[in-house]
Design a protein around this motif. Sequence first.
Motif, PDB file in Angstrom:
ATOM      1  N   UNK A 288       8.841  37.238  92.623  1.00  0.00           N
ATOM      2  CA  UNK A 288       9.870  38.021  93.386  1.00  0.00           C
ATOM      3  C   UNK A 288       9.103  39.069  93.520  1.00  0.00           C
ATOM      4  N   UNK A 289       8.602  39.756  92.315  1.00  0.00           N
ATOM      5  CA  UNK A 289       7.801  40.986  92.330  1.00  0.00           C
ATOM      6  C   UNK A 289       6.587  40.962  93.232  1.00  0.00           C
ATOM      7  N   UNK A 290       5.729  39.885  93.306  1.00  0.00           N
ATOM      8  CA  UNK A 290       4.630  39.988  94.038  1.00  0.00           C
ATOM      9  C   UNK A 290       5.006  39.830  95.353  1.00  0.00           C
ATOM     10  N   UNK A 291       6.086  39.294  95.796  1.00  0.00           N
ATOM     11  CA  UNK A 291       6.748  39.178  97.112  1.00  0.00           C
ATOM     12  C   UNK A 291       7.115  40.237  97.744  1.00  0.00           C
ATOM     13  N   UNK A 292       8.221  40.858  97.082  1.00  0.00           N
ATOM     14  CA  UNK A 292       9.009  42.115  97.511  1.00  0.00           C
ATOM     15  C   UNK A 292       8.909  43.374  96.846  1.00  0.00           C
ATOM     16  N   UNK A 293       7.871  43.541  95.833  1.00  0.00           N
ATOM     17  CA  UNK A 293       7.483  44.678  95.033  1.00  0.00           C
ATOM     18  C   UNK A 293       8.550  44.899  93.644  1.00  0.00           C
ATOM     19  N   UNK A 294       7.848  45.645  92.901  1.00  0.00           N
ATOM     20  CA  UNK A 294       8.603  45.799  91.715  1.00  0.00           C
ATOM     21  C   UNK A 294      10.252  46.663  91.873  1.00  0.00           C
ATOM     22  N   UNK A 295      10.127  47.517  92.799  1.00  0.00           N
ATOM     23  CA  UNK A 295      11.466  48.205  92.912  1.00  0.00           C
ATOM     24  C   UNK A 295      12.280  47.594  94.069  1.00  0.00           C
ATOM     25  N   UNK A 296      12.174  46.450  94.355  1.00  0.00           N
ATOM     26  CA  UNK A 296      13.062  45.921  95.462  1.00  0.00           C
ATOM     27  C   UNK A 296      14.494  45.851  95.063  1.00  0.00           C
ATOM     28  N   UNK A 297      15.081  46.372  96.234  1.00  0.00           N
ATOM     29  CA  UNK A 297      16.677  46.149  96.107  1.00  0.00           C
ATOM     30  C   UNK A 297      17.155  47.727  95.322  1.00  0.00           C
ATOM     31  N   UNK A 298      16.334  48.540  95.050  1.00  0.00           N
ATOM     32  CA  UNK A 298      16.774  49.557  94.369  1.00  0.00           C
ATOM     33  C   UNK A 298      17.303  50.821  95.264  1.00  0.00           C
ATOM     34  N   UNK A 299      18.562  51.134  94.923  1.00  0.00           N
ATOM     35  CA  UNK A 299      19.462  52.231  95.606  1.00  0.00           C
ATOM     36  C   UNK A 299      19.790  53.150  94.909  1.00  0.00           C
ATOM     37  N   UNK A 300      20.611  54.172  95.310  1.00  0.00           N
ATOM     38  CA  UNK A 300      20.995  55.143  94.473  1.00  0.00           C
ATOM     39  C   UNK A 300      22.050  54.730  93.215  1.00  0.00           C
ATOM     40  N   UNK A 301      22.744  53.732  93.668  1.00  0.00           N
ATOM     41  CA  UNK A 301      23.536  53.133  92.552  1.00  0.00           C
ATOM     42  C   UNK A 301      22.586  52.378  91.439  1.00  0.00           C
ATOM     43  N   UNK A 302      21.618  51.762  91.954  1.00  0.00           N
ATOM     44  CA  UNK A 302      20.908  51.177  90.793  1.00  0.00           C
ATOM     45  C   UNK A 302      20.307  52.277  89.949  1.00  0.00           C
ATOM     46  N   UNK A 303      19.856  53.454  90.363  1.00  0.00           N
ATOM     47  CA  UNK A 303      19.184  54.391  89.667  1.00  0.00           C
ATOM     48  C   UNK A 303      20.090  55.257  88.791  1.00  0.00           C
ATOM     49  N   UNK A 304      21.435  55.153  89.148  1.00  0.00           N
ATOM     50  CA  UNK A 304      22.659  55.509  88.279  1.00  0.00           C
ATOM     51  C   UNK A 304      22.764  54.629  87.224  1.00  0.00           C
ATOM     52  N   UNK A 305      22.689  53.487  87.193  1.00  0.00           N
ATOM     53  CA  UNK A 305      22.808  52.343  86.111  1.00  0.00           C
ATOM     54  C   UNK A 305      21.589  52.441  85.332  1.00  0.00           C
ATOM     55  N   UNK A 306      20.423  52.648  85.733  1.00  0.00           N
ATOM     56  CA  UNK A 306      19.283  52.785  84.875  1.00  0.00           C
ATOM     57  C   UNK A 306      19.370  54.138  84.079  1.00  0.00           C
ATOM     58  N   UNK A 307      19.744  55.182  84.572  1.00  0.00           N
ATOM     59  CA  UNK A 307      19.565  56.461  84.010  1.00  0.00           C
ATOM     60  C   UNK A 307      20.794  56.303  82.734  1.00  0.00           C
ATOM     61  N   UNK A 308      21.944  55.934  83.371  1.00  0.00           N
ATOM     62  CA  UNK A 308      23.072  55.627  82.493  1.00  0.00           C
ATOM     63  C   UNK A 308      22.638  54.744  81.109  1.00  0.00           C
ATOM     64  N   UNK A 309      22.080  53.746  81.331  1.00  0.00           N
ATOM     65  CA  UNK A 309      21.399  52.857  80.183  1.00  0.00           C
ATOM     66  C   UNK A 309      20.650  53.586  79.416  1.00  0.00           C
TER      67      UNK A 309
END
Length: 338
Positions: free
Chosen positions: A243-264
């Motif tokens: 999936x990473x080779x097909x759509x990239x490492x940051x596929x599907x990332x949006x503002x909400x995803x970054x909030x989750x990552x920062x909180x974790x």
Amino acid sequence: MEGLSLANEDKTMSANLKYLSLGILVFQTTSLVLTMRYSRTLKEEGPRYLSSTAVVVAELLKIMACILLVYKDSKCSLRALNRILHDEILNKPMETLKLAIPSGIYTLQNNLLYVALSNLDAATYQVTYQLKILTTALFSVSMLSKKLGVYQWLSLVILMTGVAFVQWPSDSQELDPKELSAGSQFVGLMAVLTACFSSGFAGVYFEKILKETKQSVWIRNIQLGFFGSIFGLMGVYIYDGELVSKNGFFQGYNRLTWIVVILQALGGLVIAAVIKYADNILKGFATSLSIILSTLISYFWLQDFVPTSVFFLGAILVITATFLYGYDPKPTGNPTKA
């Protein structure tokens, strides 16, 4: 008089720091669970973000945050920072390698939490995840030779009973399985239980390492993050490589995803602050508030949870057990913290 007023000011500041750290912990715990659950069930066009990559990014952010904290402790000197990192990490390879075991377990745990919240509502997850108190206590007894008091053993029995009630199948689940659109409740439960065991073991192992050496907790977190990133990247390659080779490492990332990552990423740092400024009672109070808020928001906002009387009974028992575990009847005693 001046000495008395200074003492009062110190007490006030200490109390303020206690409640500030308490508030931050409640906010971080509740918001992480709810945003993670929402991000895993939100239906959007295009591919969903990969939880394996989110775990890696969170580890990298944690490393950056800890390096900044070490830099601040080094009086904002790049030369001093470089010397500390070189002396404490590169020049002590065996000390650094000790962190590989808990780091690998924490990486597994972080991935399991995404699996759990993809399959369980936030309220059920929050209450069930408190079983980590039980696993941490048992590993503390076996690995650190800690002794638990009567209140603590009683609280563990109450905790298990409460979680059993929360997981008790309700009529609504049996009659309307389509409501569990996010996935399987059994898969979610297994993920939480495995995460509880990994959290208990890794936490006690990490505590043992901290007691054996004099390295700062920030240096230890940098070491954890380093190994966590390596194990996380291995997981990305094994499970999501195509999936990473097909759509990239940051596929599907949006503002909400970054909030989750920062909180974790900030979770461990927040807990460190609470341990420093608060105590077990306040930590239990924060957990209880987080459970209540998660339940209310799951019901009113996410609308993926319908509470039953059995759930409420179980949640009350879990909250009671959390308070009881941190209770120390002797003011000068030696409480067991887990």
